[in-house]
Design a protein around this motif. Structure first.
Motif, PDB file in Angstrom:
ATOM      1  N   TRP A   1     139.169 -15.981  -5.364  1.00  0.00           N
ATOM      2  CA  TRP A   1     140.514 -15.402  -5.337  1.00  0.00           C
ATOM      3  C   TRP A   1     141.293 -15.867  -6.561  1.00  0.00           C
ATOM      4  N   ALA A   2     141.596 -14.966  -7.456  1.00  0.00           N
ATOM      5  CA  ALA A   2     142.269 -15.303  -8.711  1.00  0.00           C
ATOM      6  C   ALA A   2     143.634 -15.952  -8.491  1.00  0.00           C
ATOM      7  N   LYS A   3     144.377 -15.475  -7.518  1.00  0.00           N
ATOM      8  CA  LYS A   3     145.745 -15.972  -7.342  1.00  0.00           C
ATOM      9  C   LYS A   3     145.778 -17.470  -7.069  1.00  0.00           C
ATOM     10  N   GLY A   4     144.813 -17.982  -6.299  1.00  0.00           N
ATOM     11  CA  GLY A   4     144.780 -19.421  -6.041  1.00  0.00           C
ATOM     12  C   GLY A   4     144.648 -20.213  -7.335  1.00  0.00           C
ATOM     13  N   PHE A   5     143.764 -19.742  -8.234  1.00  0.00           N
ATOM     14  CA  PHE A   5     143.572 -20.423  -9.509  1.00  0.00           C
ATOM     15  C   PHE A   5     144.806 -20.295 -10.399  1.00  0.00           C
ATOM     16  N   ALA A   6     145.473 -19.148 -10.342  1.00  0.00           N
ATOM     17  CA  ALA A   6     146.707 -18.978 -11.113  1.00  0.00           C
ATOM     18  C   ALA A   6     147.795 -19.921 -10.603  1.00  0.00           C
TER      19      ALA A   6
ATOM     20  N   ALA B   1     141.017 -17.801 -13.248  1.00  0.00           N
ATOM     21  CA  ALA B   1     141.756 -16.665 -12.676  1.00  0.00           C
ATOM     22  C   ALA B   1     141.477 -15.398 -13.474  1.00  0.00           C
ATOM     23  N   ALA B   2     141.449 -15.528 -14.803  1.00  0.00           N
ATOM     24  CA  ALA B   2     141.190 -14.365 -15.659  1.00  0.00           C
ATOM     25  C   ALA B   2     139.766 -13.838 -15.455  1.00  0.00           C
ATOM     26  N   GLU B   3     138.793 -14.729 -15.254  1.00  0.00           N
ATOM     27  CA  GLU B   3     137.416 -14.295 -14.982  1.00  0.00           C
ATOM     28  C   GLU B   3     137.336 -13.537 -13.660  1.00  0.00           C
TER      29      GLU B   3
ATOM     30  N   SER C   1     141.258  -7.471 -14.813  1.00  0.00           N
ATOM     31  CA  SER C   1     142.304  -6.489 -15.099  1.00  0.00           C
ATOM     32  C   SER C   1     143.655  -7.140 -15.394  1.00  0.00           C
ATOM     33  N   SER C   2     143.780  -8.433 -15.117  1.00  0.00           N
ATOM     34  CA  SER C   2     145.059  -9.116 -15.326  1.00  0.00           C
ATOM     35  C   SER C   2     145.314  -9.353 -16.808  1.00  0.00           C
ATOM     36  N   ARG C   3     146.512  -9.036 -17.248  1.00  0.00           N
ATOM     37  CA  ARG C   3     146.937  -9.390 -18.604  1.00  0.00           C
ATOM     38  C   ARG C   3     147.662 -10.731 -18.580  1.00  0.00           C
ATOM     39  N   GLU C   4     148.197 -11.094 -17.431  1.00  0.00           N
ATOM     40  CA  GLU C   4     148.988 -12.314 -17.282  1.00  0.00           C
ATOM     41  C   GLU C   4     148.125 -13.579 -17.388  1.00  0.00           C
ATOM     42  N   TYR C   5     146.978 -13.595 -16.718  1.00  0.00           N
ATOM     43  CA  TYR C   5     146.178 -14.819 -16.649  1.00  0.00           C
ATOM     44  C   TYR C   5     145.622 -15.242 -18.012  1.00  0.00           C
ATOM     45  N   PRO C   6     145.079 -14.325 -18.817  1.00  0.00           N
ATOM     46  CA  PRO C   6     144.623 -14.759 -20.143  1.00  0.00           C
ATOM     47  C   PRO C   6     145.770 -15.270 -21.027  1.00  0.00           C
ATOM     48  N   ARG C   7     146.947 -14.671 -20.904  1.00  0.00           N
ATOM     49  CA  ARG C   7     148.106 -15.137 -21.670  1.00  0.00           C
ATOM     50  C   ARG C   7     148.477 -16.558 -21.266  1.00  0.00           C
ATOM     51  N   ALA C   8     148.484 -16.806 -19.966  1.00  0.00           N
ATOM     52  CA  ALA C   8     148.834 -18.145 -19.484  1.00  0.00           C
ATOM     53  C   ALA C   8     147.777 -19.161 -19.924  1.00  0.00           C
TER      54      ALA C   8
ATOM     55  N   SER D   1     144.228  -8.217  -7.335  1.00  0.00           N
ATOM     56  CA  SER D   1     145.005  -7.608  -8.407  1.00  0.00           C
ATOM     57  C   SER D   1     146.381  -8.262  -8.460  1.00  0.00           C
ATOM     58  N   PRO D   2     146.993  -8.304  -9.649  1.00  0.00           N
ATOM     59  CA  PRO D   2     148.311  -8.931  -9.761  1.00  0.00           C
ATOM     60  C   PRO D   2     149.319  -8.208  -8.880  1.00  0.00           C
ATOM     61  N   LYS D   3     150.189  -8.959  -8.266  1.00  0.00           N
ATOM     62  CA  LYS D   3     151.219  -8.406  -7.403  1.00  0.00           C
ATOM     63  C   LYS D   3     152.536  -8.356  -8.167  1.00  0.00           C
ATOM     64  N   PRO D   4     153.362  -7.345  -7.920  1.00  0.00           N
ATOM     65  CA  PRO D   4     154.656  -7.307  -8.596  1.00  0.00           C
ATOM     66  C   PRO D   4     155.543  -8.449  -8.107  1.00  0.00           C
TER      67      PRO D   4
END
Length: 182
Positions: free
Chosen positions: A77-82, A104-106, A110-117, A153-156
């Motif tokens: 689950w990506a969100k936990g890692f983020a 999280a990016a792996e 589709s997330s643009r946020e995680y690689p930026r962070a 997927s990223p949530k708003p």
């Protein structure tokens, strides 16, 4: 089907969070975590939500501990890692934050946020002294993550955000642009 008490407490926490009552949200999510009706699907979501609330309450070590628990319980689950990355940034542990955001990016390509962070954390880690103290980027949106399917997927964000421009990789000696939620 009737909603379990743990699910009801999760919703109560989300209502407190939306109203800005962070301590009440923490309390509701803690009661849900400890409730006998809390199951293995709900538990990592509750830890993730409480992690965000702890971070907002200025308790980054508690936030890191809860996010790490969520990662162990739901390792895909990506969100936990983020959430773990955000807490580690706040603790000034930039190399570990870069690793968490990288995972999280792996998990969510589709997330643009995680690689930026992750790039921001790597940049901070490269600075003298590891970039110094805490502060910086915090991903604290709490969305309804309780579905039984893994929706990573990223949530708003639940609040309006300022428009942001796409970030470019940092060009020394210029400092990085501050990250803003999408």
């Amino acid at each position: 089907p009737q909603m379990s008490s743990a699910s009801r407490l999760k919703g109560e926490g989300a209502s407190h969070w939306a109203a800005g009552r962070v301590d009440d949200a923490i309390s509701s999510w803690t009661r849900a975590i400890n409730h006998p009706t809390c199951d293995e699907e709900l538990l990592p979501v509750l830890y993730s939500n409480r992690s965000a609330a702890y971070l907002k309450a200025g308790r980054p070590q508690d936030a890191a501990n809860d996010a790490e628990s969520a990662c162990h319980m739901r390792p895909t689950w990506a969100k936990g890692f983020a959430r773990h990355g955000a807490a580690l940034i706040s603790l000034g542990r930039f190399p570990a934050a870069a690793t968490a955001y990288g995972r999280a990016a792996e998990l969510d390509p589709s997330s643009r946020e995680y690689p930026r962070a992750a790039a921001d954390a790597r940049y901070r880690a490269s600075q003298p002294g590891g970039g110094g103290g805490g502060g910086g980027y915090h991903h604290v949106s709490v969305a309804d993550d309780s579905s039984s399917s893994l929706d990573i997927s990223p949530k708003p964000l639940s609040r309006p955000s300022r428009p942001s421009q796409p970030l470019q990789p940092p060009q020394p000696p210029q400092p990085p642009q501050p990250l803003r939620p999408p």
